[in-house]
Design an enzyme around this catalytic site. Structure first.
Site, short mmCIF file in Angstrom:
data_model
loop_
_atom_site.label_atom_id
_atom_site.label_comp_id
_atom_site.label_asym_id
_atom_site.label_seq_id
_atom_site.Cartn_x
_atom_site.Cartn_y
_atom_site.Cartn_z
CB SER A 143 -0.89 -0.10 1.27
OG SER A 143 -1.57 -1.20 1.20
NE ARG A 146 5.06 10.18 -2.91
CZ ARG A 146 4.69 10.06 -4.07
NH1 ARG A 146 5.55 9.87 -4.93
NH2 ARG A 146 3.36 10.05 -4.05
CG ASP A 163 -4.07 0.31 0.32
OD1 ASP A 163 -3.85 0.77 -0.84
OD2 ASP A 163 -4.21 0.63 1.37
C1 BGC Z 1 -0.15 5.26 -0.23
C2 BGC Z 1 -1.40 4.53 -1.20
C3 BGC Z 1 -2.25 3.73 -0.38
C4 BGC Z 1 -3.00 4.64 0.78
C5 BGC Z 1 -3.66 3.83 1.73
C6 BGC Z 1 -1.04 6.14 0.87
O1 BGC Z 1 -0.19 6.45 1.70
O2 BGC Z 1 0.38 6.17 -0.95
O3 BGC Z 1 -0.67 3.68 -2.21
O4 BGC Z 1 -3.41 3.16 -1.20
O5 BGC Z 1 -1.90 5.02 1.50
O6 BGC Z 1 -3.46 2.85 2.23
#
Ligand code: BGC
Length: 410
Positions: free
Chosen positions: A75, A90, A145
């Site tokens: 995620s 990042r 996710d």
């Molecule tokens: C991430 C995403 C993720 C979201 C929810 C964010 O900090 O960059 O990729 O989908 O969090 O988990």
């Protein structure tokens, strides 16, 4: 495998086919805080050990492993040139681990899973020994996710058009026709080909041109491991709500001392001592004298607050949560407007959505305003709690890769 901002989950999913039925066996572990800013080796090893313990507990047998396609829900923002790789752009959500940004996380995790096999095979190869630990699994898909949530929920509800997370972080995904994606114009793809778009809109307004940031938001950003990144997410997501609240209280205490005079402020001075569940529990207290809030302040912060002080804190918590819900609604509305969705279901996963009881209604109220639905019509959007999170979606994706099927109806 599902690595979110707070938990790591391993699950085995058996999909029964087009009737939307499935079985799931899962094991959740909280990711230790120390690993979030430790070394990548330690983090990947932790993941491999969770996998190993899933096997040890006989949720899946070692014999099944090589035959079982493994999907990795990760995620964080990645650049993907294929479904089975992804270079981390990042870290977000407070993670800060050197040497992973700019690298393919699938290769790194896969190496550790295989090295584990190699090490154990070299030193104690005896497949019948309980000491033999082997993880001959192959990661076939890397999935965000939001994408997992979109796919999982649409497996059981065909009206789902958006998959979204409202938890430690915040983000959403939807399906787009490849012909509309300018980055793909150089590929010859069939007219009806579709692709999941992970918006990564937590990074919206990173140059702070649009949203009204308060001094607390600016301070949270400044002291985070990645200042200037995820600026929208830092106003909305669960990781930050308690910290915004804490900063406001500390500020009021300092300026004029109308709050918590002569109280021990040592707990409240600790950054990130409160999470969004503290605000949720406060708001859930509907009593005149805010008894539950009183107990919370005593228990978590060792502060004995007067009813007046508690009422002020209660209002502050409500304002912070209301802002979060309303800004979260903007992201959903943006996708609806871009895709001209007149009505749809939105699958939502994440702790803030599922545990903060006033959130769904606040989001809906904001959506009604933004989308300007006439007052006398039924809501055209339903926020649907996501089915078993993103893990089932990752399993569906893994199954589609190993046995491709045509996607229809997006
Ligand atoms: C991430 C995403 C993720 C979201 C929810 C964010 O900090 O960059 O990729 O989908 O969090 O988990």
């Amino acid at each position: 495998m599902d690595m979110g901002g707070t938990n790591f989950r391993v699950c085995k999913v058996t999909l029964h086919g087009t009737d939307g039925k499935y079985e799931i066996t899962q094991m959740d572990k909280r990711i230790p805080d120390a690993l979030k800013s430790g070394s990548s080796e330690d983090l990947w090893l932790y993941i491999a050990e969770c996998m190993q313990s899933f096997v040890d507990r006989r949720f899946i047998s070692s014999a099944e492993l090589p035959e079982t396609p493994l999907a990795f829900t990760f995620s964080f923002p990645v650049t993907q040139t294929s479904v089975s790789n992804g270079v981390l752009q990042r870290w977000t959500k407070g993670f800060d681990i050197d040497g992973v940004e700019g690298h393919d996380v699938v290769t790194e995790v896969q190496n550790v899973l295989h090295q584990k096999v190699l090490l154990h095979s070299l030193f104690m190869y005896d497949p019948f020994s309980p000491l033999f630990k082997g993880l001959p699994v192959q990661i076939v898909a890397l999935v965000n996710d939001t994408t997992g949530t979109l796919i999982a929920s649409s497996y059981v509800d065909k009206k789902i058009k958006i998959g979204s997370i409202f938890g430690t972080g915040s983000n959403a995904a939807y399906m787009e026709r490849c012909s509309k994606i300018s980055n793909l114009s150089r590929y010859r793809l069939p007219d009806d080909a579709v692709m999941a778009i992970n918006c990564e809109y937590g990074a919206f307004d990173n140059n702070r041109q649009v949203l009204p940031f308060t001094e607390y938001d600016i301070e949270i950003d400044r002291t985070s491991p990645r200042p200037g990144q995820q600026c929208y997410e830092k106003l909305v997501a669960g990781l930050y709500l308690g910290e915004i609240f804490r900063q406001v209280l500390v500020e009021i205490h300092h300026n004029g001392g109308v709050l918590f005079r002569k109280q021990d402020m040592s707990q409240l001075r600790k950054p990130y001592v409160l999470d969004s569940s503290f605000l949720a529990a406060m708001e859930a207290d509907k009593t005149e004298n805010l008894h539950a809030c009183n107990t919370l302040f005593r228990g978590v912060l060792s502060i004995s607050a007067s009813v007046h002080e508690l009422r002020l804190c209660h209002d502050i918590a409500r304002l912070i949560a209301l802002r979060s819900a309303r800004l979260y609604a903007c992201g959903i509305a943006a996708i609806m407007k871009k895709k001209s969705f007149d009505s749809c279901h939105v699958a939502v996963d994440g702790s803030v959505f599922s545990k903060y009881s006033s959130f769904p209604e606040r989001v809906m109220a904001a959506l009604r305003e933004i989308m300007e639905w006439p007052a006398d019509t039924n809501d055209r959007v339903r926020l649907v709690p996501a089915v078993d999170g993103s893990s089932v979606g990752a399993a569906v994706i893994a199954a589609m890769i190993t046995r491709p099927v045509r996607t229809k109806g997006w």
